[in-house]
Scaffold this active site. Sequence first.
Site, PDB file in Angstrom:
ATOM      1  N   TRP A 149      61.520  38.699  50.145  1.00 23.80           N
ATOM      2  CA  TRP A 149      62.058  38.696  48.787  1.00 23.80           C
ATOM      3  C   TRP A 149      61.400  39.790  47.948  1.00 23.80           C
ATOM      4  O   TRP A 149      60.305  39.604  47.432  1.00 23.80           O
ATOM      5  CB  TRP A 149      61.830  37.324  48.143  1.00 23.80           C
ATOM      6  CG  TRP A 149      62.738  36.286  48.703  1.00 23.80           C
ATOM      7  CD1 TRP A 149      64.060  36.153  48.416  1.00 23.80           C
ATOM      8  CD2 TRP A 149      62.415  35.256  49.645  1.00 23.80           C
ATOM      9  NE1 TRP A 149      64.577  35.094  49.135  1.00 23.80           N
ATOM     10  CE2 TRP A 149      63.604  34.527  49.876  1.00 23.80           C
ATOM     11  CE3 TRP A 149      61.249  34.869  50.295  1.00 23.80           C
ATOM     12  CZ2 TRP A 149      63.654  33.442  50.741  1.00 23.80           C
ATOM     13  CZ3 TRP A 149      61.295  33.795  51.162  1.00 23.80           C
ATOM     14  CH2 TRP A 149      62.489  33.096  51.384  1.00 23.80           C
ATOM     15  N   HIS A 167      65.818  33.654  44.326  1.00 26.59           N
ATOM     16  CA  HIS A 167      66.770  32.704  44.898  1.00 26.59           C
ATOM     17  C   HIS A 167      66.864  31.496  43.963  1.00 26.59           C
ATOM     18  O   HIS A 167      66.092  31.392  43.003  1.00 26.59           O
ATOM     19  CB  HIS A 167      66.374  32.280  46.323  1.00 26.59           C
ATOM     20  CG  HIS A 167      64.960  31.799  46.473  1.00 26.59           C
ATOM     21  ND1 HIS A 167      64.472  31.278  47.648  1.00 26.59           N
ATOM     22  CD2 HIS A 167      63.912  31.746  45.601  1.00 26.59           C
ATOM     23  CE1 HIS A 167      63.201  30.937  47.498  1.00 26.59           C
ATOM     24  NE2 HIS A 167      62.846  31.202  46.281  1.00 26.59           N
ATOM     25  N   ARG A 193      66.998  40.774  43.180  1.00 26.63           N
ATOM     26  CA  ARG A 193      66.015  41.304  44.132  1.00 26.63           C
ATOM     27  C   ARG A 193      65.902  42.805  43.962  1.00 26.63           C
ATOM     28  O   ARG A 193      66.908  43.482  43.728  1.00 26.63           O
ATOM     29  CB  ARG A 193      66.413  40.971  45.572  1.00 26.63           C
ATOM     30  CG  ARG A 193      66.220  39.496  45.845  1.00 26.63           C
ATOM     31  CD  ARG A 193      66.430  39.117  47.276  1.00 26.63           C
ATOM     32  NE  ARG A 193      66.650  37.677  47.339  1.00 26.63           N
ATOM     33  CZ  ARG A 193      67.027  37.014  48.410  1.00 26.63           C
ATOM     34  NH1 ARG A 193      67.207  37.665  49.551  1.00 26.63           N
ATOM     35  NH2 ARG A 193      67.202  35.710  48.370  1.00 26.63           N
ATOM     36  N   GLN A 207      73.700  32.575  43.801  1.00 24.90           N
ATOM     37  CA  GLN A 207      73.481  31.608  44.881  1.00 24.90           C
ATOM     38  C   GLN A 207      73.893  30.228  44.383  1.00 24.90           C
ATOM     39  O   GLN A 207      73.930  29.976  43.178  1.00 24.90           O
ATOM     40  CB  GLN A 207      72.000  31.555  45.294  1.00 24.90           C
ATOM     41  CG  GLN A 207      71.571  32.725  46.157  1.00 24.90           C
ATOM     42  CD  GLN A 207      70.207  32.501  46.806  1.00 24.90           C
ATOM     43  OE1 GLN A 207      69.454  31.616  46.412  1.00 24.90           O
ATOM     44  NE2 GLN A 207      69.895  33.325  47.793  1.00 24.90           N
ATOM     45  N   VAL A 250      61.837  24.373  54.553  1.00 22.74           N
ATOM     46  CA  VAL A 250      62.545  23.343  55.335  1.00 22.74           C
ATOM     47  C   VAL A 250      61.971  23.259  56.742  1.00 22.74           C
ATOM     48  O   VAL A 250      61.412  24.211  57.262  1.00 22.74           O
ATOM     49  CB  VAL A 250      64.072  23.628  55.413  1.00 22.74           C
ATOM     50  CG1 VAL A 250      64.752  23.325  54.096  1.00 22.74           C
ATOM     51  CG2 VAL A 250      64.361  25.044  55.857  1.00 22.74           C
ATOM     52  N   ALA A 292      68.294  20.474  52.169  1.00 22.63           N
ATOM     53  CA  ALA A 292      68.591  21.477  51.148  1.00 22.63           C
ATOM     54  C   ALA A 292      69.430  22.570  51.784  1.00 22.63           C
ATOM     55  O   ALA A 292      69.431  22.725  53.006  1.00 22.63           O
ATOM     56  CB  ALA A 292      67.295  22.057  50.595  1.00 22.63           C
TER      57      ALA A 292
HETATM   58  N1  DAH Z   1      66.665  30.477  49.394  1.00 24.14           N
HETATM   59  C1  DAH Z   1      67.168  30.998  50.662  1.00 24.14           C
HETATM   60  C2  DAH Z   1      67.439  32.482  50.509  1.00 24.14           C
HETATM   61  O1  DAH Z   1      67.502  32.974  49.437  1.00 24.14           O
HETATM   62  C3  DAH Z   1      68.413  30.267  51.071  1.00 24.14           C
HETATM   63  C4  DAH Z   1      68.120  28.868  51.533  1.00 24.14           C
HETATM   64  C5  DAH Z   1      67.855  28.612  52.844  1.00 24.14           C
HETATM   65  C6  DAH Z   1      68.094  27.842  50.633  1.00 24.14           C
HETATM   66  C7  DAH Z   1      67.578  27.360  53.314  1.00 24.14           C
HETATM   67  C8  DAH Z   1      67.827  26.535  51.084  1.00 24.14           C
HETATM   68  C9  DAH Z   1      67.564  26.325  52.417  1.00 24.14           C
HETATM   69  O2  DAH Z   1      67.778  25.505  50.277  1.00 24.14           O
HETATM   70  O3  DAH Z   1      67.309  25.057  52.863  1.00 24.14           O
HETATM   71  O4  DAH Z   1      67.625  33.136  51.485  1.00 24.14           O
END
Ligand code: DAH
Length: 324
Positions: A149, A167, A193, A207, A250, A292
């Site tokens: 990121w 995100h 970003r 997102q 996760v 999530a």
């Molecule tokens: N935040 C991640 C991204 O920006 C995307 C993401 C992946 C969100 C897995 C989630 C998750 O909640 O469980 O690439």
Amino acid sequence: MIGQLKNKSLADLKLVNSLDSLEEWRVNYLGRKGELTKILRSIGSLPDDQRKKIGSESNLLRVLLEDQYKKIKPKLESNLSVYSSVDITLPGRKDHIGRLHPITSIIREISSAFADMGFNIVEGTESEIEHYNFDLLNIPFDHPARDQWDTIWLDRPNRKDNLLRTHTSPMQARIMENTEPPIRVITPGKCYRYEATDSTHEWHFHQIEGLVVGENISFSDLKGTLYEFAKRIFGSDRKVRFRCDFFPFVEPGVDMSIDWKGDWIEILGAGMVHPKVFQGVGYDPDKYKGFAFGMGPERIAMLRYNIEDIRQFFSNDLRFLSQF
Ligand code: DAH
């Protein structure tokens, strides 16, 4: 006699609706051969006792009628100028009615698919602090995942940890800190970003984050929910594939792809909420389980509408935007 004339002239004036009818009215009452003029002219020949009374009444009426005339004339004239500036013989033109931006429409469509499954919709802040954007999501300072990121930091007096969120995942922590399970929520919003743009990357994009927490949430809930979402957005016979993937917040983590003209295209990341994330917000990871997910509406809109370059969404080009 004067009273009757007054009523009649004022009633007639009410019917006046054009400069022509006003002129007619003026000639009738105030003109040289008008009714009031006739009376005024005859005053001299009236007997003494009537002369004074009729004289003053008819003079008052003349002043009143002249006054009315002066008031109404400019009104009718200005109406006329409105009409004369509009060419009623021109053919009709189509109104330009605005429309929703394609990203707004797709976010609304996705949100309503989740709302039907019982999800709440919450929006969050675009300016974040490191604590929520990284730390609480199990991405400590020295974690290599931070490199994924590229972050735009905000220059605030007295704060070195302020950034534009990379995100929507920080909303997971913010929501859990303020709510007790069960939770079923999605949070659409903008992210940023620091990266070079090309046809599939923008430095700002959207997102939609999803979070479900409860006592008996399992991986099959995750799959069932995301299958249902894919069916709603891409049609009920769309093939969907899950693969293992890594996201620090996760465990296990997956990505989900859909079959797109014979290719697998990844549309979201997901997984079971990591116990460390639960601990960080004060939840007991032995009691609660959850899943999530996070997806990019731009990517989904590009697939849906066959758009080849993500930069078109924000180029403000009406030739592009008016196609939706
Ligand atoms: N935040 C991640 C991204 O920006 C995307 C993401 C992946 C969100 C897995 C989630 C998750 O909640 O469980 O690439």
